[in-house]
Motif scaffolding. Sequence first.
Motif, PDB file in Angstrom:
ATOM      1  N   VAL A 138       0.844  -1.200   0.000  1.00 33.12           N
ATOM      2  CA  VAL A 138       0.000   0.000   0.000  1.00 33.12           C
ATOM      3  C   VAL A 138       0.879   1.249   0.000  1.00 33.12           C
ATOM      4  O   VAL A 138       0.640   2.202  -0.746  1.00 33.12           O
ATOM      5  N   VAL A 139       1.907   1.239   0.838  1.00 35.42           N
ATOM      6  CA  VAL A 139       2.833   2.376   0.888  1.00 35.42           C
ATOM      7  C   VAL A 139       3.467   2.595  -0.478  1.00 35.42           C
ATOM      8  O   VAL A 139       3.561   3.733  -0.966  1.00 35.42           O
ATOM      9  N   GLU A 140       3.900   1.511  -1.135  1.00 35.82           N
ATOM     10  CA  GLU A 140       4.527   1.625  -2.448  1.00 35.82           C
ATOM     11  C   GLU A 140       3.577   2.217  -3.486  1.00 35.82           C
ATOM     12  O   GLU A 140       3.980   3.029  -4.324  1.00 35.82           O
ATOM     13  N   ARG A 141       2.307   1.823  -3.429  1.00 35.68           N
ATOM     14  CA  ARG A 141       1.335   2.239  -4.437  1.00 35.68           C
ATOM     15  C   ARG A 141       0.997   3.723  -4.348  1.00 35.68           C
ATOM     16  O   ARG A 141       0.673   4.346  -5.363  1.00 35.68           O
ATOM     17  N   ILE A 142       1.024   4.312  -3.149  1.00 35.87           N
ATOM     18  CA  ILE A 142       0.570   5.695  -3.010  1.00 35.87           C
ATOM     19  C   ILE A 142       1.676   6.676  -2.618  1.00 35.87           C
ATOM     20  O   ILE A 142       1.414   7.870  -2.487  1.00 35.87           O
ATOM     21  N   LYS A 143       2.888   6.177  -2.450  1.00 37.92           N
ATOM     22  CA  LYS A 143       3.973   7.058  -2.008  1.00 37.92           C
ATOM     23  C   LYS A 143       4.295   8.138  -3.031  1.00 37.92           C
ATOM     24  O   LYS A 143       4.704   9.246  -2.676  1.00 37.92           O
ATOM     25  N   GLY A 144       4.112   7.850  -4.318  1.00 33.75           N
ATOM     26  CA  GLY A 144       4.364   8.862  -5.329  1.00 33.75           C
ATOM     27  C   GLY A 144       3.441  10.053  -5.193  1.00 33.75           C
ATOM     28  O   GLY A 144       3.832  11.202  -5.441  1.00 33.75           O
ATOM     29  N   GLU A 145       2.206   9.794  -4.777  1.00 34.21           N
ATOM     30  CA  GLU A 145       1.215  10.858  -4.613  1.00 34.21           C
ATOM     31  C   GLU A 145       1.315  11.514  -3.247  1.00 34.21           C
ATOM     32  O   GLU A 145       1.074  12.713  -3.099  1.00 34.21           O
ATOM     33  N   PHE A 146       1.691  10.710  -2.235  1.00 37.94           N
ATOM     34  CA  PHE A 146       1.792  11.207  -0.860  1.00 37.94           C
ATOM     35  C   PHE A 146       3.163  10.795  -0.302  1.00 37.94           C
ATOM     36  O   PHE A 146       3.281   9.750   0.344  1.00 37.94           O
ATOM     37  N   PRO A 147       4.185  11.594  -0.551  1.00 38.57           N
ATOM     38  CA  PRO A 147       5.565  11.199  -0.208  1.00 38.57           C
ATOM     39  C   PRO A 147       5.797  10.907   1.268  1.00 38.57           C
ATOM     40  O   PRO A 147       6.720  10.170   1.611  1.00 38.57           O
ATOM     41  N   THR A 148       4.984  11.489   2.155  1.00 40.29           N
ATOM     42  CA  THR A 148       5.224  11.293   3.588  1.00 40.29           C
ATOM     43  C   THR A 148       4.527  10.060   4.152  1.00 40.29           C
ATOM     44  O   THR A 148       4.621   9.799   5.351  1.00 40.29           O
ATOM     45  N   ILE A 149       3.827   9.292   3.304  1.00 39.00           N
ATOM     46  CA  ILE A 149       3.132   8.113   3.809  1.00 39.00           C
ATOM     47  C   ILE A 149       4.142   7.085   4.306  1.00 39.00           C
ATOM     48  O   ILE A 149       5.247   6.967   3.777  1.00 39.00           O
ATOM     49  N   SER A 150       3.765   6.356   5.321  1.00 37.97           N
ATOM     50  CA  SER A 150       4.651   5.350   5.902  1.00 37.97           C
ATOM     51  C   SER A 150       3.803   4.239   6.509  1.00 37.97           C
ATOM     52  O   SER A 150       2.573   4.371   6.635  1.00 37.97           O
TER      53      SER A 150
END
Length: 255
Positions: free
Chosen positions: A34-46
């Motif tokens: 999940v982190v990999e899929r949305i990290k481009g849009e939300f860089p601070t996700i962890s």
Amino acid sequence: MPAGAAQRRSVPEATPKAWPPGVSDKPVFSIGKVVERIKGEFPTISVSKLRFLEEQGIVTPARTASGYRKYSAADIERVRYCLSRQRDSFMPLRVIRENLAQLDAGRSLSEVQTEQKAARLVASEGQLVAPSAADGGLTTRELLDLSGISTEELETFVQAGLVSPDLSGRFPARSHQIVRLANLLAEQGIPPRQLRFLKTSALRLLDLVERAATPVSYRASSVAKARHLSETQELSEAAAQMFLQMVRVSVEKLN
């Protein structure tokens, strides 16, 4: 009683499917995926942020027999909705949960968004701010109404020195934006007392730009004072934008 009627009565009613409709709710993604899929849009996700959103009731991933979290495509869309509302509208998690509850109950996204836009329009047009702006600020009640925080949360921010009333008990007109952002950061685990340096930095920055602006004396004309204020505001905005860009560059380096 006809057998068919008894049979129909025994069939349980279908449970409404959680929002969003038309998106697979099959749990197939690990928390890392999940982190990999949305990290481009939300860089601070962890991973820790996703766990926090689960604790706050934004998303409820399935669990394997071993206890590992498994997310569906629908779960990912709920996370995206939450993060975009926080990023674009500084929306508190409490409001996001309320919106998701309305969506789960069958209301359309356009209906919920329209209500949110209407609420923002009321605030931006100053229906609550205007009377106080002329009088020198916001009352406590107006600040609470505009920011959507509780009295206890406001007291915490006041004690931390993030906002403060004047002698008449009124807050600066922009205080509602400060406390909304402070509340957002507090919900992400950053306590208000750790944000004091931001106000200290703002005051130091103001001192710097005031000295850089065209000097003005106490006895200066109203035109000269207005020019000094305009220059100070322009320099402050430029310095604030520089700080914002530096933060963004630092965040991008985390990738």
